[in-house]
Design a protein around this motif. Structure first.
Motif, PDB file in Angstrom:
ATOM      1  N   UNK A 179      -0.012  -5.396   8.478  1.00 33.37           N
ATOM      2  CA  UNK A 179       0.309  -4.012   8.841  1.00 33.37           C
ATOM      3  C   UNK A 179       1.177  -3.308   7.804  1.00 33.37           C
ATOM      4  N   UNK A 180       2.083  -4.023   7.153  1.00 34.15           N
ATOM      5  CA  UNK A 180       3.109  -3.327   6.374  1.00 34.15           C
ATOM      6  C   UNK A 180       3.294  -3.811   4.948  1.00 34.15           C
ATOM      7  N   UNK A 181       3.061  -5.070   4.640  1.00 29.17           N
ATOM      8  CA  UNK A 181       3.461  -5.603   3.340  1.00 29.17           C
ATOM      9  C   UNK A 181       2.736  -4.894   2.196  1.00 29.17           C
ATOM     10  N   UNK A 182       3.408  -4.816   1.054  1.00 33.38           N
ATOM     11  CA  UNK A 182       2.826  -4.185  -0.107  1.00 33.38           C
ATOM     12  C   UNK A 182       1.912  -5.124  -0.872  1.00 33.38           C
ATOM     13  N   UNK A 239      -3.812  -5.532   3.203  1.00 36.43           N
ATOM     14  CA  UNK A 239      -2.702  -4.936   3.950  1.00 36.43           C
ATOM     15  C   UNK A 239      -2.827  -3.429   3.973  1.00 36.43           C
ATOM     16  N   UNK A 240      -2.467  -2.845   5.106  1.00 33.66           N
ATOM     17  CA  UNK A 240      -2.461  -1.381   5.216  1.00 33.66           C
ATOM     18  C   UNK A 240      -1.320  -0.769   4.412  1.00 33.66           C
ATOM     19  N   UNK A 241      -0.340  -1.572   4.029  1.00 32.25           N
ATOM     20  CA  UNK A 241       0.766  -1.078   3.213  1.00 32.25           C
ATOM     21  C   UNK A 241       0.534  -1.218   1.723  1.00 32.25           C
ATOM     22  N   UNK A 242      -0.657  -1.632   1.321  1.00 27.19           N
ATOM     23  CA  UNK A 242      -0.984  -1.859  -0.082  1.00 27.19           C
ATOM     24  C   UNK A 242      -1.618  -0.597  -0.662  1.00 27.19           C
ATOM     25  N   UNK A 243      -0.962   0.029  -1.647  1.00 26.40           N
ATOM     26  CA  UNK A 243      -1.536   1.220  -2.265  1.00 26.40           C
ATOM     27  C   UNK A 243      -2.273   0.901  -3.559  1.00 26.40           C
ATOM     28  N   UNK A 254       2.955   4.301  -9.516  1.00 26.67           N
ATOM     29  CA  UNK A 254       2.546   4.537  -8.138  1.00 26.67           C
ATOM     30  C   UNK A 254       3.740   4.796  -7.234  1.00 26.67           C
ATOM     31  N   UNK A 255       4.866   4.156  -7.525  1.00 20.32           N
ATOM     32  CA  UNK A 255       6.045   4.279  -6.672  1.00 20.32           C
ATOM     33  C   UNK A 255       7.262   4.583  -7.546  1.00 20.32           C
ATOM     34  N   UNK A 256       7.396   5.820  -8.014  1.00 26.24           N
ATOM     35  CA  UNK A 256       8.506   6.145  -8.923  1.00 26.24           C
ATOM     36  C   UNK A 256       9.876   5.949  -8.294  1.00 26.24           C
ATOM     37  N   UNK A 257       9.990   6.144  -6.981  1.00 25.55           N
ATOM     38  CA  UNK A 257      11.294   5.964  -6.336  1.00 25.55           C
ATOM     39  C   UNK A 257      11.776   4.529  -6.489  1.00 25.55           C
ATOM     40  N   UNK A 258      10.879   3.580  -6.312  1.00 22.30           N
ATOM     41  CA  UNK A 258      11.264   2.181  -6.452  1.00 22.30           C
ATOM     42  C   UNK A 258      11.476   1.811  -7.915  1.00 22.30           C
TER      43      UNK A 258
END
Length: 784
Positions: free
Chosen positions: A388-391, A350-354, A268-272
């Protein structure tokens, strides 16, 4: 934070700071000797960091191997003792009930409500709920609650099913209740991620063993999601359904390797995954190694699931979406209907949770109920809170989230347990941001605001046309799974052996990444010696070094490039999914084309529950004029606050303290029953409920009525000044209380409204037809 920065200027970004560092470092270009010195210093520092980085990777590999060789690997940060081993239950499972032993200096009260954390089993090992001192368990221990942990072992029991796990958790909770006969409150249960939907299934089947339920980052509505922000919901459709899950289990000789689930998360997050996490360690190798190794101990603790378990999960939940529409039935014929949950449910997302975005965490409410009145009719209390932000991991791992959100949830669990039925949203404000902050007991205040389905829909963003697409995926999945079982599965099961399956698990790319950089690799023998020499004579480079600045800029560009590739990949996947499964021809081929098909139907009516509701209404109507001053005061508080936009724990604490003073033997369950009864009485017939207030106060003296009014004023003013509407209701209630005074000493005027609120005319809301207009009626009630 720079408190002297000009608020009118934009805040510098990381890229801006890196550019500024380059600008400062460019001055070395005008000094030939300085330029060469900067190049040498950076080269020496980068070589030293490389050696230290490789040594940390070696330690990570050793840590992984040692962790996986344990019989019961766990990253739980607290000492525990096993109370119940799930392998000894009638239907054996690999789950355990652990008692958490309080650390030195922390005492728990056996009479306090028990606190149970259920760990997610989604590829990683157990312990994440008590990973750190500032965690869900740590917060509860500091609050004095006896704590328990439901974890699991690396391998499932033969034949273990999801239903067996659910029954195990019910048995564990019954054992916890038996251990605390001195308290009448049922345990508060916290379910993280996958454990969230699991305990909701258990609470639907056995609601009497649950107290308040907190589900953190737990998906319950699997087809929901906002376009462009929910990439995982398309996975089932892009692989042709759940046949690939069955094939993976067959390759594991009946076991499903959790490393495949972890790999899905990482993609989901290849950059990380491929750069940012590793570079952050490399760039801060002198300070970040311990934190990195601590997290990797959990992230690399892969476990195994049973093939039948994971197939049930994928078919019925992620592809079929049958949990939130009450379509699941146990093997003994019981329907799993989330409307049967009697405990308050707190949904934390969380809105930051994908991985579990808010639509998937909240969509089940819309799937089950017509509107907020339907929730009230079913006597359910649902509270949701959005960060608002946390994953995804931050929801139940982050220390800052634990110190704020989880601390407030734990401190307010008794208040949540007695809240009237309905849909609420919580907001958390810091004491420093409030004008009444000095009066707060803690750093934060949790407030509750009633919500309706129009407000909920803004978070869920339901699209009916998407339902047909996902229903098409479910049909295609059934077809492909049937073809796989007919033509491929017999051959795979015939050739696979336990030894071959074990070799395939060992060769998984994620597992190899840990093993190759460990002491089992002869190439790593000199690393610890070299790393020790570097630590003894370390030469870190300054941040204003020109080459260090270029390194930071290059890293930012790599992250930006990988993020752009991820966004392009996810966007293309979404468009392809929409185009394929939105084709009318494909939908018609599986029998789903046309408006006649309802693909997300709400659960149907059950006559038993309708009869239960009618019986319950008749019982409450008979109690309208029954009771005494406690019922009158509670009815008045609910009536007045019913017009307020929000409330918080301060009203509850004052009201409960006053009840405890008047009735020392009253417990929380009695208080909860009183609150709910008076709430429903007002809903059923508000006019009669108000008119009988003087009847409930018959026999009270003037002093006692004055005390009741003073108490009402004290409670209602706890949350601040009343609104004009609430003030008018308080004036109306005061007049009704005055009517109960002895005739010869009756007073004619009402006391001043709380906090000197502006005097308003008495409430003129029509109540003649209150029973018809406010009686909650539902078309599809669940069976009790």
């Amino acid at each position: 934070m720079n408190f002297f920065a000009n608020p009118l200027l934009p805040t510098p970004t990381h890229q801006d700071k890196a550019t500024a560092s380059v600008g400062d470092a460019m001055t070395t270009l005008f000094d030939p000797f300085g330029f060469g010195r900067a190049a040498f210093d950076y080269w020496r520092d980068s070589v030293e960091r490389s050696v230290l980085y490789l040594d940390v990777m070696r330690e990570r590999g050793n840590q992984y191997l040692a962790h996986m060789e344990q019989t019961k690997p766990s990253v739980l940060g607290f000492d525990t003792e096993v109370l119940v081993d799930g392998r000894t239950l009638p239907q054996p499972t690999n789950y355990e009930l652990l008692r958490v032993i309080p650390p030195e200096g922390i005492e728990t009260d056996p009479a306090s409500r028990p606190f149970v954390v259920v760990d997610p089993r989604a590829g990683h090992g157990p312990g994440i709920g008590g990973f750190k001192p500032d965690s869900e368990l740590g917060v509860a221990l500091k609050a004095g609650h006896p704590c328990y942990f439901i974890g699991f072992l690396p391998f499932p029991e033969p034949g273990q099913t999801v239903e067996d796990v659910v029954e195990s958790e019910v048995a564990f909770l019954r054992h916890v209740i038996e251990r605390h006969p001195e308290t009448s409150e049922k345990p508060m249960v916290v379910g993280n991620c996958q454990a969230g939907w699991q305990i909701m299934m258990a609470a639907a089947l056995e609601p009497e063993v649950f107290g308040p339920i907190l589900i953190a980052g737990a998906p319950l509505s699997y087809w929901a999601g906002e376009h462009g922000k929910a990439p995982m919901r398309y996975s089932g459709g892009m692989t042709g359904g759940s046949w690939i899950t069955a094939m993976t289990s067959d390759l594991g000789n009946g076991l499903f390797d959790g490393a495949w689930l972890v790999q899905n998360f990482e993609r989901l997050n290849p950059a990380n995954t491929y750069w940012k996490k590793q570079y952050h360690l490399f760039a801060n190798i002198d300070t970040e190694s311990n934190r990195y190794l601590e997290f990797e101990r959990w992230w690399g603790g892969h476990v195994v699931l049973g093939g039948e378990e994971i197939q049930y999960i994928v078919d019925n939940l992620f592809v079929g979406n049958r949990l939130s529409t009450a379509q699941l039935v146990t093997r003994d014929g019981r329907r799993i209907d989330l409307r049967n949950v009697r405990s308050p449910v707190v949904v934390f997302c969380s809105r930051g949770d994908d991985i579990t975005p808010p639509p998937q965490a909240l969509g089940w409410i819309r799937d089950l109920y017509e509107d907020e009145k339907d929730i009230i009719a079913n006597e359910q209390t649902i509270v949701y809170c959005q960060h608002d932000t946390t994953g995804h991991l931050g929801i139940f791992v982050s220390s800052s989230v634990s110190r704020k959100e989880h601390t407030e949830f734990t401190a307010n669990m008794d208040y949540i347990d007695v809240m009237p039925p309905g849909l609420y949203e919580t907001t958390i404000t810091h004491a420093d941001d409030r004008h009444d902050g000095e009066s707060l007991e803690r750093d934060y205040l949790l407030e509750f605001s009633p919500r309706d389905f129009e407000e909920l829909d803004r978070e869920v963003m339901h699209k009916p046309e998407d339902d047909r697409r996902f229903a098409t995926v479910a049909r295609i999945s059934e077809i492909n799974l049937g073809l796989y079982r007919l033509y491929m599965q017999p051959w795979l099961q015939a050739v696979m052996t336990p030894e071959a399956a074990r070799w395939i698990r060992r060769m998984h790319p994620i597992r190899l990444g840990y093993k190759l950089l460990s002491d089992r690799n002869p190439m790593s023998v000199p690393l610890p010696v070299m790393a020790e020499q570097v630590r003894q004579s370390r030469h870190p480079v300054d941040k204003d070094n020109l080459f260090k600045a270029f390194e930071t800029m290059a890293s930012d560009q790599i992250v930006t490039g990988l993020n752009a590739w991820r966004d392009a990949r996810d966007g293309a996947t979404e468009r392809l999914f929409m185009d394929i499964y939105g084709q009318p021809l494909l939908q018609a081929a599986v029998g789903l084309y046309g408006d006649a098909h309802v693909h997300r139907r709400r659960p149907g009516d059950e006559p038993e529950h309708r009869r239960f509701l009618e019986q319950r209404e008749n019982e409450l109507l008979a109690k309208i004029a029954q009771g005494g001053p406690h019922e009158a005061v509670m009815r008045a508080v609910i009536y007045v606050l019913g017009g307020a936009p929000a409330t918080d724990e301060r009203n509850f604490k004052r009201l409960r303290a006053s009840r405890a003073a008047l009735e020392p033997g009253a417990n929380l369950s009695d208080f909860k029953r009183l609150v709910r009864e008076q709430f429903f009485i007002l809903k059923l017939d508000r006019e009669q409920a108000l008119n009988t207030l003087p009847t409930l106060l018959e026999g009270q003296t003037n002093d006692e009525i004055d005390a009741h009014l003073s108490h009402l004023e004290d409670v209602l003013s706890a949350s601040g000044e009343l609104s004009e509407h609430a003030a008018s209701r308080f004036a109306q209630v005061s007049e009704l209380f005055n009517q109960a005074r002895p005739v010869e000493k009756a007073v004619a005027s009402s006391p001043q409204t709380p906090k000197q609120a502006p005097q308003a005319a008495p409430d003129k809301t029509p109540t003649a037809n209150a029973k018809k207009s406010t009686t909650p009626r539902r078309k599809s009630p669940p069976k009790q």
